[in-house]
Design a protein around this motif. Structure first.
Motif, PDB file in Angstrom:
ATOM      1  N   THR A 187      -6.555   7.229  -8.839  1.00 48.92           N
ATOM      2  CA  THR A 187      -5.706   6.843  -8.745  1.00 48.92           C
ATOM      3  C   THR A 187      -4.871   4.546  -8.835  1.00 48.92           C
ATOM      4  N   LEU A 188      -5.218   5.066  -7.583  1.00 49.75           N
ATOM      5  CA  LEU A 188      -4.928   3.859  -6.255  1.00 49.75           C
ATOM      6  C   LEU A 188      -5.606   2.599  -6.565  1.00 49.75           C
ATOM      7  N   LEU A 189      -7.039   3.035  -7.103  1.00 49.75           N
ATOM      8  CA  LEU A 189      -7.866   2.368  -7.835  1.00 49.75           C
ATOM      9  C   LEU A 189      -8.021   1.614  -8.884  1.00 49.75           C
ATOM     10  N   ALA A 190      -6.553   2.820 -10.023  1.00 54.40           N
ATOM     11  CA  ALA A 190      -6.989   2.461 -11.121  1.00 54.40           C
ATOM     12  C   ALA A 190      -5.558   1.402 -11.223  1.00 54.40           C
ATOM     13  N   LEU A 191      -5.012   1.662 -10.028  1.00 59.25           N
ATOM     14  CA  LEU A 191      -3.608   0.863  -9.545  1.00 59.25           C
ATOM     15  C   LEU A 191      -4.094  -0.971  -9.386  1.00 59.25           C
ATOM     16  N   GLU A 192      -5.109  -0.609  -8.886  1.00 60.34           N
ATOM     17  CA  GLU A 192      -5.618  -2.482  -8.326  1.00 60.34           C
ATOM     18  C   GLU A 192      -6.326  -2.985  -9.561  1.00 60.34           C
ATOM     19  N   MET A 193      -7.538  -2.085 -10.159  1.00 57.90           N
ATOM     20  CA  MET A 193      -8.299  -2.886 -11.412  1.00 57.90           C
ATOM     21  C   MET A 193      -6.686  -2.880 -12.655  1.00 57.90           C
ATOM     22  N   SER A 194      -5.526  -2.209 -12.810  1.00 63.23           N
ATOM     23  CA  SER A 194      -4.364  -2.534 -13.934  1.00 63.23           C
ATOM     24  C   SER A 194      -4.146  -3.841 -13.686  1.00 63.23           C
ATOM     25  N   ASN A 195      -3.809  -3.690 -12.025  1.00 62.44           N
ATOM     26  CA  ASN A 195      -3.105  -5.146 -11.277  1.00 62.44           C
ATOM     27  C   ASN A 195      -4.006  -7.092 -11.853  1.00 62.44           C
ATOM     28  N   PHE A 201       1.252  -1.429  -0.413  1.00 62.06           N
ATOM     29  CA  PHE A 201      -0.663  -0.277   0.355  1.00 62.06           C
ATOM     30  C   PHE A 201       1.019   1.230   0.003  1.00 62.06           C
ATOM     31  N   GLU A 202       1.730   0.747   0.944  1.00 67.98           N
ATOM     32  CA  GLU A 202       3.021   2.160   1.064  1.00 67.98           C
ATOM     33  C   GLU A 202       3.989   2.326  -0.655  1.00 67.98           C
ATOM     34  N   SER A 203       4.155   1.368  -0.977  1.00 71.16           N
ATOM     35  CA  SER A 203       4.424   1.997  -2.489  1.00 71.16           C
ATOM     36  C   SER A 203       3.720   1.701  -3.384  1.00 71.16           C
ATOM     37  N   ALA A 204       2.902   1.763  -3.629  1.00 68.89           N
ATOM     38  CA  ALA A 204       0.850   2.174  -4.291  1.00 68.89           C
ATOM     39  C   ALA A 204       0.654   3.741  -4.358  1.00 68.89           C
ATOM     40  N   GLN A 205       1.210   3.932  -3.373  1.00 68.61           N
ATOM     41  CA  GLN A 205       0.460   5.882  -2.239  1.00 68.61           C
ATOM     42  C   GLN A 205       1.894   6.196  -2.935  1.00 68.61           C
ATOM     43  N   ARG A 206       2.655   5.476  -2.890  1.00 70.67           N
ATOM     44  CA  ARG A 206       3.887   6.282  -3.829  1.00 70.67           C
ATOM     45  C   ARG A 206       3.787   6.569  -5.377  1.00 70.67           C
ATOM     46  N   MET A 207       3.618   5.600  -6.326  1.00 73.70           N
ATOM     47  CA  MET A 207       2.893   5.474  -7.282  1.00 73.70           C
ATOM     48  C   MET A 207       2.062   6.046  -7.698  1.00 73.70           C
ATOM     49  N   ALA A 208       1.215   6.372  -6.768  1.00 77.20           N
ATOM     50  CA  ALA A 208      -0.364   6.795  -7.883  1.00 77.20           C
ATOM     51  C   ALA A 208      -0.227   8.596  -7.619  1.00 77.20           C
ATOM     52  N   LYS A 209       0.500   9.252  -6.272  1.00 78.59           N
ATOM     53  CA  LYS A 209       1.273   9.958  -6.219  1.00 78.59           C
ATOM     54  C   LYS A 209       1.956  10.746  -7.068  1.00 78.59           C
ATOM     55  N   ALA A 210       2.992   9.982  -8.250  1.00 75.75           N
ATOM     56  CA  ALA A 210       3.344  10.368  -9.304  1.00 75.75           C
ATOM     57  C   ALA A 210       2.837  10.940 -10.212  1.00 75.75           C
ATOM     58  N   LEU A 211       1.848  10.126 -10.588  1.00 76.77           N
ATOM     59  CA  LEU A 211       1.095   9.650 -12.043  1.00 76.77           C
ATOM     60  C   LEU A 211      -0.102  10.946 -11.352  1.00 76.77           C
ATOM     61  N   ALA A 212      -0.625  10.990 -10.007  1.00 77.41           N
ATOM     62  CA  ALA A 212      -1.766  11.945 -10.116  1.00 77.41           C
ATOM     63  C   ALA A 212      -1.140  13.223 -10.450  1.00 77.41           C
ATOM     64  N   THR A 213       0.376  13.498 -10.772  1.00 76.86           N
ATOM     65  CA  THR A 213       0.828  14.896 -10.505  1.00 76.86           C
ATOM     66  C   THR A 213       1.273  15.099 -12.270  1.00 76.86           C
ATOM     67  N   SER A 214       0.872  13.856 -12.947  1.00 78.22           N
ATOM     68  CA  SER A 214       1.344  14.182 -14.538  1.00 78.22           C
ATOM     69  C   SER A 214       0.377  15.271 -15.014  1.00 78.22           C
ATOM     70  N   ASP A 215       0.314  15.610 -16.445  1.00 75.41           N
ATOM     71  CA  ASP A 215      -0.144  16.349 -17.383  1.00 75.41           C
ATOM     72  C   ASP A 215      -1.188  15.688 -17.957  1.00 75.41           C
ATOM     73  N   LEU A 216      -0.432  14.297 -17.915  1.00 72.38           N
ATOM     74  CA  LEU A 216      -0.928  13.149 -18.968  1.00 72.38           C
ATOM     75  C   LEU A 216      -2.153  12.560 -18.528  1.00 72.38           C
ATOM     76  N   VAL A 217      -2.168  12.297 -17.877  1.00 75.94           N
ATOM     77  CA  VAL A 217      -3.322  11.569 -16.988  1.00 75.94           C
ATOM     78  C   VAL A 217      -5.064  12.239 -16.979  1.00 75.94           C
ATOM     79  N   PRO A 218      -5.690  11.551 -17.315  1.00 73.25           N
ATOM     80  CA  PRO A 218      -6.997  12.010 -17.547  1.00 73.25           C
ATOM     81  C   PRO A 218      -7.683  13.082 -16.067  1.00 73.25           C
ATOM     82  N   LYS A 219      -8.154  14.161 -16.501  1.00 69.36           N
ATOM     83  CA  LYS A 219      -8.540  14.402 -15.428  1.00 69.36           C
ATOM     84  C   LYS A 219      -8.922  14.245 -14.152  1.00 69.36           C
ATOM     85  N   GLN A 220      -9.646  12.661 -13.975  1.00 68.12           N
ATOM     86  CA  GLN A 220     -10.369  12.309 -12.679  1.00 68.12           C
ATOM     87  C   GLN A 220      -9.225  11.672 -11.774  1.00 68.12           C
TER      88      GLN A 220
END
Length: 206
Positions: free
Chosen positions: A52-60, A25-44
């Motif tokens: 973003t954490l839920l998107a990581l879970e679905m990706s898995n 969970f801690e590793s996923a939070q760090r990854m999610a934080k990096a993704l959520a700060t990107s200008d390339l991800v969709p607005k939601q």
């Protein structure tokens, strides 16, 4: 714009499972934080750590790249939904059938069903018709694509029906974005573009 998804991998050891344990969970939070700060991800997902954490879970669960999931995940009426084109791509990427999804129309182009071959067997999904669209009220919705792109909408709905019948585990119980918009009149949060021109166009057979 044509888009394809990479084939799902059988080896999931490298996949991150956000809710497996505290360390994950801690590793996923760090990854999610990096993704959520990107200008390339969709607005939601922009600045939204939870989404973003839920998107990581679905990706898995789907064994798909997280960016592919994020680009095809929509939040409508507070509920997540996949685009129909993404559902079709999930079927194709799963390699559970000998062919990708194919689509057959009637001569008038007013009905369509999706199918795939398994050896010599033709695995058919339910037939979708313009009469069905009329009776279900899909044509009467404001801004309905059924009025302007009927053949494409027939294809997308037929692909969704096939996926729900034969690979329900890949959909995780979610409806397609197009189904939700047809059923519900008011869109609460559709923060991604709904232009169908950017969706996946799978093979079609007349």
């Amino acid at each position: 714009m044509m888009e394809t998804l990479p084939t799902q991998q059988n080896n999931t050891q490298s996949q991150l499972t956000p809710f497996a344990d505290v360390q994950s969970f801690e590793s996923a939070q760090r990854m999610a934080k990096a993704l959520a700060t990107s200008d390339l991800v969709p607005k939601q997902f922009s600045g939204n750590l939870g989404n973003t954490l839920l998107a990581l879970e679905m990706s898995n669960r789907l064994n798909m790249p997280v960016f592919s999931v994020m680009q095809n995940l929509y939040v409508i009426h507070g509920k997540p939904s996949f685009s129909a084109s993404f559902m079709i791509a999930l079927v194709n990427a799963s390699k559970r059938f000998d062919t990708p999804l194919l689509f057959e129309y009637n001569e008038e182009r007013t009905s369509c069903y999706a199918y795939a071959m398994q050896g010599e067997n033709k695995i058919k999904g339910s037939t979708v018709t313009m009469q069905m669209a009329q009776q279900e009220g899909w044509l009467s919705k404001n801004g309905s694509k059924w009025k302007t792109m009927p053949e494409l909408m027939l294809m997308y709905r037929a692909g969704t029906f096939f996926a729900r019948a034969y690979v329900p585990d890949l959909l995780m119980g979610m409806k397609s974005q197009e189904e939700v918009l047809d059923i519900e009149a008011e869109v609460v949060d559709d923060s991604s573009s709904s232009d169908l021109d950017d969706m996946i166009l799978p093979p079609v057979e007349d």
